[in-house]
Design a protein around this motif. Structure first.
Motif, mmCIF file in Angstrom:
data_model
loop_
_atom_site.group_PDB
_atom_site.id
_atom_site.type_symbol
_atom_site.label_atom_id
_atom_site.label_comp_id
_atom_site.label_asym_id
_atom_site.label_seq_id
_atom_site.Cartn_x
_atom_site.Cartn_y
_atom_site.Cartn_z
ATOM 1 N N LEU A 1 48.354 42.389 50.099
ATOM 2 C CA LEU A 1 48.493 41.050 49.501
ATOM 3 C C LEU A 1 48.605 39.976 50.579
ATOM 4 O O LEU A 1 48.047 38.883 50.437
ATOM 5 C CB LEU A 1 49.709 41.009 48.570
ATOM 6 N N ARG A 2 49.307 40.282 51.665
ATOM 7 C CA ARG A 2 49.434 39.279 52.743
ATOM 8 C C ARG A 2 48.074 39.042 53.409
ATOM 9 O O ARG A 2 47.702 37.901 53.691
ATOM 10 C CB ARG A 2 50.481 39.734 53.767
ATOM 11 N N GLU A 3 47.333 40.138 53.658
ATOM 12 C CA GLU A 3 45.997 39.972 54.268
ATOM 13 C C GLU A 3 45.064 39.212 53.328
ATOM 14 O O GLU A 3 44.283 38.364 53.745
ATOM 15 C CB GLU A 3 45.385 41.347 54.589
ATOM 16 N N LEU A 4 45.170 39.545 52.029
ATOM 17 C CA LEU A 4 44.333 38.857 51.039
ATOM 18 C C LEU A 4 44.707 37.375 50.965
ATOM 19 O O LEU A 4 43.836 36.503 50.869
ATOM 20 C CB LEU A 4 44.505 39.532 49.671
ATOM 21 N N ALA A 5 46.011 37.098 51.049
ATOM 22 C CA ALA A 5 46.473 35.705 51.009
ATOM 23 C C ALA A 5 45.900 34.912 52.186
ATOM 24 O O ALA A 5 45.465 33.763 52.026
ATOM 25 C CB ALA A 5 48.000 35.668 51.030
ATOM 26 N N MET A 6 45.875 35.538 53.364
ATOM 27 C CA MET A 6 45.323 34.838 54.543
ATOM 28 C C MET A 6 43.838 34.550 54.339
ATOM 29 O O MET A 6 43.352 33.465 54.651
ATOM 30 C CB MET A 6 45.546 35.682 55.804
ATOM 31 N N LEU B 1 52.632 34.533 51.391
ATOM 32 C CA LEU B 1 52.830 34.603 52.844
ATOM 33 C C LEU B 1 54.260 34.244 53.239
ATOM 34 O O LEU B 1 54.773 34.743 54.238
ATOM 35 C CB LEU B 1 51.830 33.672 53.552
ATOM 36 N N LYS B 2 54.905 33.395 52.435
ATOM 37 C CA LYS B 2 56.281 32.985 52.758
ATOM 38 C C LYS B 2 57.315 34.023 52.323
ATOM 39 O O LYS B 2 58.420 34.060 52.867
ATOM 40 C CB LYS B 2 56.598 31.662 52.049
#
Ligand code: SF4
Length: 208
Positions: free
Chosen positions: A82-87, A60-61
């Motif tokens: 990947l960002r949505e999965l990370a959230m 996310l960073k």
């Protein structure tokens, strides 16, 4: 079908087939491997590691995530996934199949791969390799249908369908047999699923 599954499991005794030293690595590579070769996934994974990205918070960073994962192709779409999965993973480290399927860019194959290989949940993974082996062996026909093939395998496995190691080995075996023997032109003579010695090369009906 039962015989085929026994032969596949005998061919793949190791459940630790999916590369990766953490559930994070395995889940990320399950997204990156969509529509690309494993060689390209490895390059992208190396670049993530060199950039110090080894957890969901770092995903996310990372402002340059698209550039880092570029070797895996479709990098903009995969970075979004990947960002949505990370959230999702930050909210719930062990999400349900439904939650994973709600992430943009995650379909049944990726969701089941994450659940089985990254999170150790009993889900059968199906892909085009599974379909090719089953079709060439005359066990399925018609167009590819993910949920139908998954259900067929689960029903055949019976009690073993909740055994994570068996599910890991079975999917791995389908992939390896399809890549090495059950190609577009099947190499039945060398194939470990060929039950009859001396089967003529590339001559249907196949004997698996
Ligand atoms: S015996 Fe032939 S058709 Fe059957 S899985 Fe092996 S290569 Fe494919």
């Amino acid at each position: 079908m039962h015989t085929l599954i026994s032969l596949l499991l005998a061919f793949q005794p190791d459940p630790n087939w999916w590369p990766g030293s953490s559930s994070f690595e395995i889940a990320v590579s399950a997204v990156l491997t969509q529509n690309t070769s494993w060689n390209n996934v490895s390059k992208a994974m190396e670049r993530l590691a060199k950039s110090g990205i080894n957890n969901w918070e770092q995903i996310l960073k990372a402002k340059d995530l698209e550039t880092i994962i570029n070797p895996a192709g479709f990098y903009r779409r995969k970075a979004t996934t990947l960002r949505e999965l990370a959230m999702l993973m930050q909210k719930d480290p062990i999400p349900s199949r439904e939650e994973l399927l709600n992430v943009k860019g995650i379909g049944p194959e990726t969701a089941d791969s994450i659940l089985l290989y990254a999170l150790g949940k009993p889900e059968m993974v199906v892909d085009s390799y599974t379909y090719r082996v089953l079709r060439n062996c005359g066990l399925v026909n018609g167009p590819f249908n993910y949920e139908q093939i998954k259900q067929l395998l689960i029903t055949t496995l019976g009690q073993d369908s909740t055994n994570v190691d068996i599910l890991k080995r079975l999917h791995a075996a389908f992939v390896e047999v399809a890549k090495n023997y059950c190609k577009k032109k099947p190499h039945c003579v060398e194939c470990p699923l060929n039950k009859k010695e001396g089967l003529p090369k590339e001559s249907p009906p196949f004997n698996c």
